[in-house]
Design a protein around this motif. Structure first.
Motif, mmCIF file in Angstrom:
data_model
loop_
_atom_site.group_PDB
_atom_site.id
_atom_site.type_symbol
_atom_site.label_atom_id
_atom_site.label_comp_id
_atom_site.label_asym_id
_atom_site.label_seq_id
_atom_site.Cartn_x
_atom_site.Cartn_y
_atom_site.Cartn_z
ATOM 1 N N ARG A 76 8.407 -24.143 -26.949
ATOM 2 C CA ARG A 76 9.452 -24.450 -27.911
ATOM 3 C C ARG A 76 8.837 -25.152 -29.114
ATOM 4 N NH1 ARG A 76 15.094 -24.500 -27.233
ATOM 5 N NH2 ARG A 76 15.977 -24.404 -29.322
ATOM 6 N N VAL A 77 9.173 -24.677 -30.294
ATOM 7 C CA VAL A 77 8.659 -25.288 -31.520
ATOM 8 C C VAL A 77 9.381 -26.611 -31.751
ATOM 9 C CG1 VAL A 77 8.482 -25.043 -34.022
ATOM 10 C CG2 VAL A 77 8.055 -23.072 -32.543
ATOM 11 N N ARG B 52 -0.359 -24.120 -33.188
ATOM 12 C CA ARG B 52 -0.626 -22.704 -33.466
ATOM 13 C C ARG B 52 -0.035 -22.329 -34.831
ATOM 14 N NH1 ARG B 52 1.275 -19.689 -27.877
ATOM 15 N NH2 ARG B 52 -0.144 -20.729 -26.438
ATOM 16 N N LYS B 53 -0.599 -21.299 -35.408
ATOM 17 C CA LYS B 53 -0.033 -20.739 -36.630
ATOM 18 C C LYS B 53 1.045 -19.737 -36.237
ATOM 19 C CE LYS B 53 -3.676 -21.237 -40.074
ATOM 20 N NZ LYS B 53 -2.782 -22.021 -40.969
ATOM 21 N N LEU B 54 2.263 -20.059 -36.602
ATOM 22 C CA LEU B 54 3.387 -19.229 -36.199
ATOM 23 C C LEU B 54 4.294 -18.972 -37.385
ATOM 24 C CD1 LEU B 54 4.436 -20.860 -32.815
ATOM 25 C CD2 LEU B 54 3.167 -18.750 -33.126
ATOM 26 N N ARG B 55 5.033 -17.898 -37.261
ATOM 27 C CA ARG B 55 6.094 -17.565 -38.215
ATOM 28 C C ARG B 55 7.411 -17.686 -37.476
ATOM 29 N NH1 ARG B 55 5.754 -11.729 -40.744
ATOM 30 N NH2 ARG B 55 4.082 -12.713 -41.949
ATOM 31 N N GLU C 121 4.055 -17.904 -42.278
ATOM 32 C CA GLU C 121 3.203 -18.350 -41.176
ATOM 33 C C GLU C 121 2.572 -19.697 -41.525
ATOM 34 O OE1 GLU C 121 0.389 -15.857 -38.282
ATOM 35 O OE2 GLU C 121 -0.507 -16.209 -40.242
ATOM 36 N N GLN C 122 2.700 -20.688 -40.623
ATOM 37 C CA GLN C 122 2.137 -22.011 -40.836
ATOM 38 C C GLN C 122 1.936 -22.688 -39.490
ATOM 39 O OE1 GLN C 122 4.914 -24.508 -42.992
ATOM 40 N NE2 GLN C 122 6.647 -23.317 -42.257
ATOM 41 N N SER D 35 -3.402 -25.656 -23.877
ATOM 42 C CA SER D 35 -3.855 -24.929 -25.057
ATOM 43 C C SER D 35 -4.051 -23.455 -24.713
ATOM 44 C CB SER D 35 -5.176 -25.515 -25.560
ATOM 45 O OG SER D 35 -6.155 -25.449 -24.542
ATOM 46 N N PRO D 36 -3.924 -22.544 -25.685
ATOM 47 C CA PRO D 36 -4.075 -21.112 -25.400
ATOM 48 C C PRO D 36 -5.475 -20.789 -24.927
ATOM 49 C CG PRO D 36 -3.990 -21.504 -27.754
ATOM 50 C CD PRO D 36 -3.655 -22.807 -27.099
ATOM 51 N N ALA D 37 -5.575 -19.741 -24.124
ATOM 52 C CA ALA D 37 -6.876 -19.337 -23.603
ATOM 53 C C ALA D 37 -7.798 -18.928 -24.740
ATOM 54 C CB ALA D 37 -6.707 -18.181 -22.617
#
Length: 470
Positions: A385-386, A74-77, A341-342, A419-421
């Motif tokens: 958890r990242v 996922r793209k997260l910050r 965000e990456q 995986s996310p919905a």
């Protein structure tokens, strides 16, 4: 004496005979049992060849069953979260500047007041008398000054006509300037009395919410000592939190920002890399245990230096709260963005193990063999958890049954889609939840999923007796 010797001989002979009898019975019995045991061993059929047996370790059905999934991308910050408390932007203690008895309180406890609004009134009667007396003294001083001025002017005229002495002129001149000074003193006293009269009406120095009235009407108020009430501003509000030295080294955005040094870097006088200033959306505030960060803010103060006794330094965030939901003294959670965000790899929190060496994941590799992999953890994101380092995209991670999955051993697994919905078709108007795909044990011929496939069990070869029966 002879009788005793005879008895001893009989006892010795009897013991020897008993020993011979029991020894013969034992030899006969155990000898017969030995023959039976040897005969039973000879009667057993020959064991099957070793190649025809299936060792328990090679039996796929005896491998422990675990649940696994591939990491989610996922793209997260990344954020750092701190616990802080709220304080009013401005807090003022209301005290009287003059001594007197409290006569009036014009606002209720907890009322919203505006700057300049009258709050309390001290008994004004003594201050009115003081003002009138000061005014009378001022008038008398002005009258005396006018008389001495007339004398001084007359003496100066006479001196021009040589009708008086220069000494008289100096005397009249001194008296006039003395009277002038007395007028100035009386005027200052009058203005002071007038100012004290205005101090009897205590007004709100700021706009905000007034606290509880701390003294009732009729009580004596001491000048600059008696606390009447407290007023705190409502919006904006500040959130204070502390940052440890370790977190300060990890996140440059939390370090003190000094524009003077930034200007020197721009001019080429310094080569130090300055810490970036957090943007408005990079600092968020949540109430208590709420998962929603409903407020945003900006860092308007960073303490320079670290407290040696606690190993922390203070930071302050100015939070916009137009609806007045935040009040001073609340516990809040402040999170600060420490990276842009990456793409990030996430695994279920329950998949992460820890031991004396550090954090690890159990990876199911080729031939269903479990591998223990050391990883570097990042922040949490809900139930995930990242994983910063040690994990690649598409690898199979054990998320349940870690106690049964030993490193170096083989396991069976059910692959779960974490995986996310994803949104469904527009006509459906709903989102599809994450699905679980159980994978059963399959023969070796099913090569569609080689990692999950289980080797087939070969049947034992037939004996010559079986062929004769056919």
């Amino acid at each position: 004496m002879n009788l005793w010797v005879k008895k001893s001989k009989f006892l010795i002979i009897g013991g020897v005979l008993l020993t011979l009898v029991f020894g013969g019975v034992a030899l006969e019995r155990y000898g017969y049992l030995g023959k039976l045991l040897s005969a039973s061993e000879e009667s057993k059929p020959a064991a099957a060849p070793a190649a025809t047996a299936v060792a328990p370790a090679d039996d796929p059905m005896k491998w422990p069953l675990v649940r696994s999934s591939v990491p989610t991308k996922r793209k997260l910050r990344e954020w750092m979260t701190f616990t802080g408390t709220t304080r009013a932007d401005v807090r003022v203690e209301i005290r009287s500047r003059v001594r007197g008895y409290l006569k009036e309180c014009n606002v209720k406890d907890g009322a919203i007041v505006v700057e300049g609004q009258p709050l309390f009134v001290i008994d004004q009667e003594p201050f009115l008398y003081e003002r009138d007396a000061a005014k009378a003294n001022l008038d008398r001083a002005m009258a005396v000054r006018d008389r001495f001025k007339s004398n001084y002017d007359r003496t100066q005229t006479l001196l021009d006509g040589r009708a008086t002495s220069a000494q008289q002129l100096e005397t009249d001149r001194a008296e006039f300037f003395t009277a002038e000074a007395n007028v100035a003193s009386a005027k200052a006293a009058y203005e002071t009395a007038n100012l004290n009269l205005t101090y009897t009406v205590i007004t709100a120095p700021i706009s905000g919410r007034m606290g509880m009235q701390l003294i009732d009407e009729g009580n004596l108020v001491q000048a600059d000592q008696t606390l009447l009430a407290v007023i705190e501003s409502i919006e904006p509000i500040h959130a204070y939190f502390t940052v440890s030295e370790r977190d300060l080294l990890k996140a440059p955005v939390l370090r003190p920002h000094m524009p003077m040094m930034e200007q020197r870097v721009a001019e080429g006088l310094m080569t130090t890399t300055m810490s970036p200033v957090p943007k408005a959306d990079e600092i968020q505030v949540a109430l208590g245990d709420s998962k929603e960060y409903a407020f945003s803010g900006e860092m308007d103060y960073t303490e320079y230096g670290i407290d040696a006794s606690t190993g922390t330094t203070m930071r302050r965030v100015k939070v916009a709260d137009p609806e007045g939901q935040l009040v001073p003294g609340m516990f809040v959670r402040v999170r600060v963005s420490v990276s842009p965000e990456q793409d990030r790899l996430l695994v279920k929190q329950q998949a992460v193990g820890s031991d004396q060496v550090g954090d690890f994941l159990l990876i199911i590799g080729a031939d269903n063999v479990v591998e223990k992999r050391s990883v570097t953890l990042g922040p949490t994101e809900g139930d995930y958890r990242v994983i910063r380092t040690g994990l690649s995209e598409g690898e199979n991670v054990v998320i349940s049954g870690l106690q049964r999955a030993r490193p170096g051993s083989k396991v069976r697994f059910d692959l779960v889609d974490e995986s996310p919905a994803t949104p469904a078709s527009p006509t459906a108007g709903a989102t599809e939840p994450a699905t679980t795909k159980p994978v059963a044990t399959k023969p070796a011929a099913a090569a569609a999923q080689p990692i999950q496939s289980t080797p087939a069990v070969l049947p034992a070869p037939k004996s010559p007796a079986d062929h004769s029966q056919e």
